[in-house]
Design a protein around this motif. Structure first.
Motif, mmCIF file in Angstrom:
data_model
loop_
_atom_site.group_PDB
_atom_site.id
_atom_site.type_symbol
_atom_site.label_atom_id
_atom_site.label_comp_id
_atom_site.label_asym_id
_atom_site.label_seq_id
_atom_site.Cartn_x
_atom_site.Cartn_y
_atom_site.Cartn_z
ATOM 1 N N GLN A 55 15.593 2.731 63.772
ATOM 2 C CA GLN A 55 16.953 2.273 64.013
ATOM 3 C C GLN A 55 17.350 1.123 63.095
ATOM 4 N N ALA A 56 16.446 0.188 62.840
ATOM 5 C CA ALA A 56 16.779 -0.967 61.992
ATOM 6 C C ALA A 56 17.118 -0.520 60.573
ATOM 7 N N THR A 57 16.386 0.455 60.062
ATOM 8 C CA THR A 57 16.669 0.968 58.716
ATOM 9 C C THR A 57 18.013 1.680 58.690
ATOM 10 N N LEU A 58 18.272 2.515 59.686
ATOM 11 C CA LEU A 58 19.547 3.217 59.743
ATOM 12 C C LEU A 58 20.705 2.226 59.822
ATOM 13 N N GLU A 59 20.575 1.200 60.645
ATOM 14 C CA GLU A 59 21.636 0.200 60.775
ATOM 15 C C GLU A 59 21.852 -0.552 59.467
ATOM 16 N N ARG A 60 20.780 -0.862 58.772
ATOM 17 C CA ARG A 60 20.908 -1.582 57.506
ATOM 18 C C ARG A 60 21.605 -0.733 56.455
ATOM 19 N N ILE A 61 21.281 0.564 56.381
ATOM 20 C CA ILE A 61 21.962 1.453 55.432
ATOM 21 C C ILE A 61 23.445 1.544 55.766
ATOM 22 N N CYS A 62 23.770 1.643 57.056
ATOM 23 C CA CYS A 62 25.177 1.686 57.461
ATOM 24 C C CYS A 62 25.894 0.405 57.064
ATOM 25 N N ARG A 63 25.238 -0.716 57.207
ATOM 26 C CA ARG A 63 25.833 -2.001 56.815
ATOM 27 C C ARG A 63 26.154 -2.015 55.322
ATOM 28 N N GLU A 64 25.261 -1.447 54.530
ATOM 29 C CA GLU A 64 25.491 -1.412 53.084
ATOM 30 C C GLU A 64 26.618 -0.444 52.730
ATOM 31 N N LEU A 65 26.730 0.651 53.469
ATOM 32 C CA LEU A 65 27.823 1.592 53.213
ATOM 33 C C LEU A 65 29.167 0.958 53.565
ATOM 34 N N VAL A 66 29.201 0.172 54.632
ATOM 35 C CA VAL A 66 30.424 -0.548 54.985
ATOM 36 C C VAL A 66 30.785 -1.535 53.885
ATOM 37 N N TRP A 67 29.785 -2.201 53.329
ATOM 38 C CA TRP A 67 30.037 -3.132 52.214
ATOM 39 C C TRP A 67 30.664 -2.395 51.041
ATOM 40 N N LEU A 68 30.162 -1.200 50.727
ATOM 41 C CA LEU A 68 30.748 -0.414 49.646
ATOM 42 C C LEU A 68 32.209 -0.102 49.932
ATOM 43 N N ARG A 69 32.511 0.260 51.176
ATOM 44 C CA ARG A 69 33.889 0.561 51.553
ATOM 45 C C ARG A 69 34.768 -0.672 51.363
ATOM 46 N N LYS A 70 34.269 -1.837 51.740
ATOM 47 C CA LYS A 70 35.052 -3.069 51.587
ATOM 48 C C LYS A 70 35.258 -3.436 50.118
ATOM 49 N N GLU A 71 34.358 -2.951 49.264
ATOM 50 C CA GLU A 71 34.498 -3.185 47.829
ATOM 51 C C GLU A 71 35.493 -2.220 47.189
ATOM 52 N N GLY A 72 36.096 -1.360 47.995
ATOM 53 C CA GLY A 72 37.107 -0.440 47.495
ATOM 54 C C GLY A 72 36.592 0.930 47.116
ATOM 55 N N LEU A 267 14.363 2.024 51.127
ATOM 56 C CA LEU A 267 13.685 1.119 52.053
ATOM 57 C C LEU A 267 13.820 -0.334 51.647
ATOM 58 N N VAL A 268 14.428 -0.572 50.498
ATOM 59 C CA VAL A 268 14.638 -1.938 50.022
ATOM 60 C C VAL A 268 16.056 -2.377 50.354
ATOM 61 N N GLU A 269 16.201 -3.439 51.083
ATOM 62 C CA GLU A 269 17.516 -3.923 51.484
ATOM 63 C C GLU A 269 18.320 -4.355 50.261
ATOM 64 N N GLY A 270 19.604 -4.026 50.269
ATOM 65 C CA GLY A 270 20.485 -4.427 49.184
ATOM 66 C C GLY A 270 20.491 -3.492 48.000
ATOM 67 N N THR A 271 19.813 -2.348 48.100
ATOM 68 C CA THR A 271 19.727 -1.424 46.963
ATOM 69 C C THR A 271 21.107 -0.974 46.506
ATOM 70 N N LEU A 272 21.964 -0.562 47.434
ATOM 71 C CA LEU A 272 23.274 -0.043 47.053
ATOM 72 C C LEU A 272 24.138 -1.121 46.411
ATOM 73 N N GLU A 273 24.081 -2.321 46.936
ATOM 74 C CA GLU A 273 24.863 -3.418 46.350
ATOM 75 C C GLU A 273 24.393 -3.715 44.934
ATOM 76 N N ARG A 274 23.100 -3.726 44.743
ATOM 77 C CA ARG A 274 22.562 -4.012 43.407
ATOM 78 C C ARG A 274 22.929 -2.908 42.422
ATOM 79 N N ILE A 275 22.930 -1.670 42.894
ATOM 80 C CA ILE A 275 23.317 -0.557 42.022
ATOM 81 C C ILE A 275 24.754 -0.729 41.550
ATOM 82 N N ILE A 276 25.676 -1.002 42.480
ATOM 83 C CA ILE A 276 27.085 -1.133 42.126
ATOM 84 C C ILE A 276 27.333 -2.358 41.255
ATOM 85 N N HIS A 277 26.493 -3.354 41.359
ATOM 86 C CA HIS A 277 26.605 -4.530 40.497
ATOM 87 C C HIS A 277 26.017 -4.283 39.108
#
Length: 404
Positions: A55-72, A267-277
């Motif tokens: 559950q913690a991993t799933l929640e963290r991935i969802c949090r990162e997807l929400v961040w992507l949405r907020k980034e437009g 499994l690494v937190e922040g992967t999606l944010e780092r990719i988009i950056h």
């Protein structure tokens, strides 16, 4: 999400200490401009190697997807995990081997999986829409366009689509085989700017990093990479259906259609944010220089070819270099019982596939007119409906695509 918020030790894999193959920076610069993303997450990530959803991993991935949405960004999630969730509820400790048992596990697990996603996205007010697809939804041009329209409407309404294979009804003939392949079809259907495949490794290596201490992480795979020595394992974790080989095949197919693709560690937190950056995360597959039009993408990747036509060297040259149609004179042989209007593979005399297209004639007719000139078709068949075996407008060249 700030960089300081990425420090949770429980949800972070050990960083890679392997040397890397040099990165071509302009590729990452292009990723920073991506506005429509397809993110695929597999069972190995969602379970962290266990036999139940983490559950913690799933929640963290969802949090990162929400961040992507907020980034437009417009985001579509292709998620495995229904069978995994069903296994847990049914008390199974190994992935089912038979189709009926897989379908039963998926039937039990699909609603559980969506409940987990609904709960994880709820704190952010993110609305979800679920699509369960089979290969038939992509083979049929009509159903393909319906799925495309549905997805665009959901995105327009601010809904985050969650897509999975419809395991409850799929059989071998209509299965994707793995959600890596499904993610490519979704990305090409949408004309996505980027496909991200999240796995339990840092990316693609020159050897198995779990066995070879000299394995190097490959940060970039050019369009033509025959000189690179790459490792791809056919086996998955036992909880999913695909290993690294399916991810490499998927990445190459998406890149061939003009969509850059990154395989990275989910499994690494922040992967999606780092990719988009634009950071050097995972392995990026360089996209084809030209993007296929929607119909061409459908021909190339969404349809199931019904036969094969072998052409001579002159015909191959005319098709690839000069944008010509396939005429009867260039046909060497055929294989398969296709009908007129069905998609066929075009290959050279060495048996290498280089194009796909819609045949104007059925297999028996092509067999009769192979090798002759177009002005002889009527004398041979009794009528001439087309000059071409495959018209250029209904043909797509796949020369940028190669297997693992």
């Amino acid at each position: 999400m700030s960089r300081a918020e990425r420090s949770s030790p429980d949800d972070r894999a050990a960083p890679s200490t392997k040397p890397v193959v040099a990165l071509i920076e302009p590729l990452r610069a292009g990723v920073r401009e991506a506005k429509r993303l397809v993110v695929k997450v597999g069972s190995a990530v969602l379970s962290k190697g266990d036999v139940a959803l983490h559950q913690a991993t799933l929640e963290r991935i969802c949090r990162e997807l929400v961040w992507l949405r907020k980034e437009g960004c417009q985001v579509v999630l292709v998620s495995s995990g229904a069978i995994l969730a069903g296994m847990s509820r049914l008390g199974l400790t190994e992935r089912p081997g038979s189709i009926p048992l897989k379908q039963a596990a998926a039937a039990v697990g699909q609603s559980l999986l969506m409940r987990h996603y609904e709960e994880a996205f709820a704190p952010y007010g993110q609305k979800l829409g679920q699509l369960l697809l089979t290969q038939e939804d992509f083979r049929s041009r009509h159903r393909y366009l319906n799925a495309r329209n549905t997805l665009f409407t959901l995105l327009h309404l601010g809904v985050l689509p969650v897509i999975n294979e419809n395991d409850t009804v799929a059989v071998e003939e209509i299965k994707f085989g793995d959600n890596d392949h499904l993610s490519v079809l979704v990305a090409t259907l949408l004309g996505a700017d980027l496909l991200v495949i999240l796995t339990d490794l840092d990316g693609l290596y020159t050897a198995d990093p779990r066995k070879d201490p000299h394995a190097r992480l490959v940060h970039e795979v050019p369009r033509r990479s025959t000189d690179l020595h790459l490792w791809a394992d056919e086996s998955g974790t036992g909880l999913g259906t695909g290993g690294m080989v399916t991810k490499v095949e998927a990445a190459r197919r998406a890149a061939a259609s003009g969509i850059p693709t990154i395989i990275a560690n989910g499994l690494v937190e922040g992967t999606l944010e780092r990719i988009i950056h634009g950071e050097a995360v995972g392995t990026i597959f360089q996209a084809s220089a030209s993007r296929m039009r929607s119909r061409k993408r459908w021909l190339a990747f969404a349809t199931e070819p019904r036969g094969r036509i072998t052409v001579d060297a002159g015909a191959k040259e005319a098709l690839i270099r000069h944008g010509k149609s396939l005429l009867p004179s260039g046909v060497v042989s055929i294989d398969g019982g296709f009908e007129g209007g069905e998609v066929v593979i075009l290959c050279d005399i060495e048996g290498i596939e280089f194009a796909r297209g819609v045949a104007n004639y059925d297999a028996e007719q092509v067999e009769r007119i192979k090798g002759i000139k177009s002005n002889q078709i009527e004398d041979t068949l009794g009528a001439k409906l087309f000059d071409e075996v495959v018209h250029r407008d209904n043909l797509v060249i796949l020369c940028n695509y190669s297997g693992v």
